[in-house]
Write an enzyme that holds these catalytic residues in place. Structure first.
Site, mmCIF file in Angstrom:
data_model
loop_
_atom_site.group_PDB
_atom_site.id
_atom_site.type_symbol
_atom_site.label_atom_id
_atom_site.label_comp_id
_atom_site.label_asym_id
_atom_site.label_seq_id
_atom_site.Cartn_x
_atom_site.Cartn_y
_atom_site.Cartn_z
ATOM 1 C CB CYS A 355 -1.027 -0.020 1.126
ATOM 2 S SG CYS A 355 -0.597 -0.959 2.580
ATOM 3 N NE ARG A 384 2.652 -9.079 5.578
ATOM 4 C CZ ARG A 384 1.331 -8.959 5.524
ATOM 5 N NH1 ARG A 384 0.576 -9.752 6.256
ATOM 6 N NH2 ARG A 384 0.771 -8.052 4.751
ATOM 7 C CD GLN A 402 -0.530 -8.733 0.109
ATOM 8 O OE1 GLN A 402 -0.076 -7.658 -0.237
ATOM 9 N NE2 GLN A 402 -1.148 -8.899 1.255
ATOM 10 C CG ASP A 404 -2.211 -5.405 -2.291
ATOM 11 O OD1 ASP A 404 -3.387 -5.246 -1.944
ATOM 12 O OD2 ASP A 404 -1.230 -4.965 -1.667
ATOM 13 C CG HIS A 406 -3.887 -0.154 -2.533
ATOM 14 N ND1 HIS A 406 -2.848 -0.981 -2.911
ATOM 15 C CD2 HIS A 406 -4.088 -0.367 -1.211
ATOM 16 C CE1 HIS A 406 -2.434 -1.651 -1.846
ATOM 17 N NE2 HIS A 406 -3.166 -1.296 -0.805
ATOM 18 C CE LYS A 490 -9.366 -7.326 8.752
ATOM 19 N NZ LYS A 490 -8.080 -8.047 8.637
ATOM 20 C CG HIS A 536 -5.910 -0.826 1.878
ATOM 21 N ND1 HIS A 536 -4.543 -0.732 1.987
ATOM 22 C CD2 HIS A 536 -6.402 0.318 2.416
ATOM 23 C CE1 HIS A 536 -4.226 0.407 2.581
ATOM 24 N NE2 HIS A 536 -5.346 1.064 2.847
#
Length: 663
Positions: A355, A384, A402, A404, A406, A490, A536
């Site tokens: 992000c 991570r 991901q 992912d 946005h 979320k 997100h």
């Protein structure tokens, strides 16, 4: 007198000292026997705890399965701890909560760590305790009383925890049995009335593992004993059958049989994708790319390593620092201690999420209100530093990618964007045969942003799901207090797989915090700069975990469009080799991933081998098929075979191998 209001609206006046058990008995002997606990003004309490004033009362029975299971599992954990101390004097107790399908308890053994060979004896002792039907008595103690008790008994872990409890606060303990020698544990409760209220045939101890005291690897290593607990033997048997089925579907086992991937110590927590596995990965990547392109998103790629000050500014540094891989910028010597960001050393970090990088792309150039919504997506590789003990196959790794995205949008666009995402996620999950439930995770205690921001964000997500027609019992709609991210509430999608397990995968979060912290803005219609709202969103969550879920959901029998090898042409006799090659060429020409098996082996051997590898279609050819231009099609999982012309077989496989249409 206290006024106690029952669910039907009737009111009973009772004297102080009356308990929910007394009211159950007054209503009737059947209810007195069935009542396990009580909800008093919505709070789950012991059935024998006296009322403290006027109250709303709902009696809890086995029909209230969620509450009843939690109570039973909590009791099983306490009974486990009592049994262990009976059998192994000198063992110290720590904590033992209920879990989603059972319970566990952490112990500090006196002589040696526990092993699975100890479990049968512990189970037998637990059944003895259940058979004694010991009353579970709630008592209120002071902090100092607890410290003195635990210190006197040599319970150093309990004493340590008691010393950290607030001064002057009254704390609860539960006593199993009566008298000074009764077994005791510090616990908020509630519990069932006695140990005999749980079914002695409805639990099983399952395994033993190590666990650090308070989850910190710097602390003592404890022995954790796990168990599964239910309300009756039928539920236990059904659960054990599910576990047996889950073991057959284990993605690590199937991944090896299908030659998809492996993990090894040299890259602990990261996946080595084999050619077969990477075919699945790429097929999913292509599928998701088509899905997000159709939804108006634009794909980007951002750096793996970013300056640590960027993570400080975003707020992630304080939340994820211990789980981030940090490296110095052109500094050969790394100090073990000291600040991670200082004037002397410039620190960089492998990104744990995408992000902040997407905000940096948004900030390039001036954005107008006419540019919004701006939908950015990335198949972004993240790292991570998960603890070794938490890693589990593809389900939890240190390096993952991901799907992912946005969405930067105006206030008036939020509900429409979230509603569109709900509908996109619905199509995607249905393409893979999943049912799902939607949850709204609300503000956590530790969070950024104002109350007004959180009120607005939660209301927008809720409104979008309502408009999408998904805030219903059919979709398992539920709100989860305190489970949002530190920067945003979320929506969560919880998939249900073929054997009833649930997996939380997709999310969308409505965030006003990061655009503020990272100074993102656009020029609004009034000519002034305004903050965009940042949504997100992810559907798969991570490719690694989603592939693991798919393997287990389908038990390795992936749909033809996802299968690494979509068809094998196998010969019965060598006279059919040339025809088998011709069949394979025709299939390759129309895009089918096909192999030939021309080995001098019996056809039954070939069938078994390709079934283990989970090849969805086996085309068997012999001399007769070569002469007639046909194939014998064996579909994975079916008993027989079907004779088809070659053209019919090609058309059928093309249809099966075509990915779902996301237009």
């Amino acid at each position: 007198m206290f006024r106690i209001t029952l669910p039907d609206g009737s009111v009973r006046e009772v004297a102080p000292g009356t308990t929910p058990a007394d009211i159950a008995a007054a209503i009737g002997p059947g209810l007195a026997k069935a009542a396990l606990a009580a909800r008093v003004d919505g709070e789950l309490r012991d059935i024998g705890r006296p009322f403290e004033g006027d109250a709303q009362l709902a009696l809890v029975t086995a029909k209230d399965e969620k509450d009843a299971l939690e109570l039973a599992r909590h009791d099983f954990a306490h009974i486990l701890a009592e049994a262990v101390q009976n059998l192994f004097p000198g063992t110290q107790i720590t904590f033992g909560p209920a879990t989603d399908d059972g319970f566990y308890y952490d112990f500090a053994p006196k002589d040696r760590p526990f092993t699975e060979e100890d479990l049968p004896a512990i189970e037998a002792e637990m059944r003895k305790i259940i058979g004694k039907n010991e009353p579970l008595i709630r008592e209120v103690w002071s902090r100092q009383q607890l410290i003195d008790r635990w210190t006197r008994q040599g319970e150093t872990f309990k004493a340590e925890w008691a010393r950290e409890l607030p001064e002057g606060e009254e704390l609860t303990v539960y006593r199993a049995g009566k008298g000074e020698d009764a077994w005791l544990d510090m616990c908020r409760g509630p519990h069932l009335a006695s140990t005999g209220k749980v079914d002695p045939n409805a639990f099983k101890l399952t395994r033993v593992s190590g666990a650090y005291w308070r989850g910190d690897q710097k602390n003592a290593m404890l022995s954790r004993i796990y168990g599964t607990g239910w309300l009756n033997k039928k539920q236990l048997d059904e659960h054990m059958m599910r576990l047996e089925e889950a073991a057959k579907r284990d993605h690590r086992k199937l991944g090896q049989e299908m030659d998809l991937f492996h993990l090894q110590q040299e890259a602990h927590g990261s996946v080595f994708w084999h050619p077969n596995g990477y075919v699945i990965y790429r097929a999913l990547e292509d599928y998701m790319r088509r899905a997000v392109n159709a939804a108006g998103s634009r794909e980007v790629k951002t750096p793996q390593v970013m300056d640590a000050r960027q993570w400080e500014q975003s707020g992630h540094w304080g939340k994820y620092r211990e789980n981030m891989f940090v490296i110095p910028d052109e500094t050969p010597n790394i100090e073990d201690e000291g600040p991670m960001v200082s004037e002397d050393v410039q620190w960089m970090a492998l990104k744990p999420m995408n992000c902040p990088a997407h905000i940096l792309i948004f900030k390039q150039g001036i954005k107008s209100y006419r540019d919004l919504p701006l939908r950015l997506v990335e198949n972004g590789c993240c790292h991570r530093n998960e603890p070794h003990g938490a890693l589990h196959g593809l389900m939890r790794v240190r390096q993952f990618t991901q799907d992912d995205g946005h969405i930067f949008c105006r206030e008036d666009q939020i509900v429409d964007e979230v509603q569109d995402f709900c509908q996109l996620a619905d199509r995607v999950y249905k393409d893979f045969g999943f049912t799902y439930s939607i949850k709204l995770a609300l503000r956590p205690e530790n969070r950024f942003g104002t109350e007004e921001m959180w009120d607005q964000a939660e209301a927008e997500l809720r409104d979008a799901v309502v408009r999408a027609g998904m805030a219903t019992e059919e979709y398992g709609w539920e709100e989860l207090p305190g489970e949002g991210a530190f920067y945003a509430p979320k929506l969560e999608w919880h998939l249900t797989d073929a054997i009833g397990r649930t997996w939380q995968v997709g999310t969308i979060q409505s965030d006003r915090v990061l655009p503020e912290r990272l100074d993102a803005s656009y020029v609004a219609e009034d000519g002034e700069r305004h903050r965009p709202v940042m949504l997100h969103r992810a559907i798969f969550g991570s490719y690694e975990r989603f592939i693991g879920i798919l393997i287990e959901h389908f038990a390795g029998k992936l749909p033809t469009w996802l299968a690494p090898t979509q068809a094998v042409v196998a010969t019965i006799v060598s006279d059919a080799d040339d025809y088998a090659k011709e069949v394979a060429r025709k299939l390759q020409a129309v895009g089918i991933r096909v192999e030939t098996d021309l080995r001098n082996e019996k056809i039954n051997y070939k069938v078994r081998e390709h079934s283990v590898a989970k090849v969805p279609n086996l085309l068997v050819v012999g001399k007769r098929e070569a002469e007639e231009g046909t194939v014998a099609l064996r579909v994975l999982g079916s008993q027989g075979q079907q004779m088809l012309s070659l053209d019919e077989a090609v058309a059928r496989l093309v249809a099966e191998a075509t990915p779902p249409d996301l237009a």
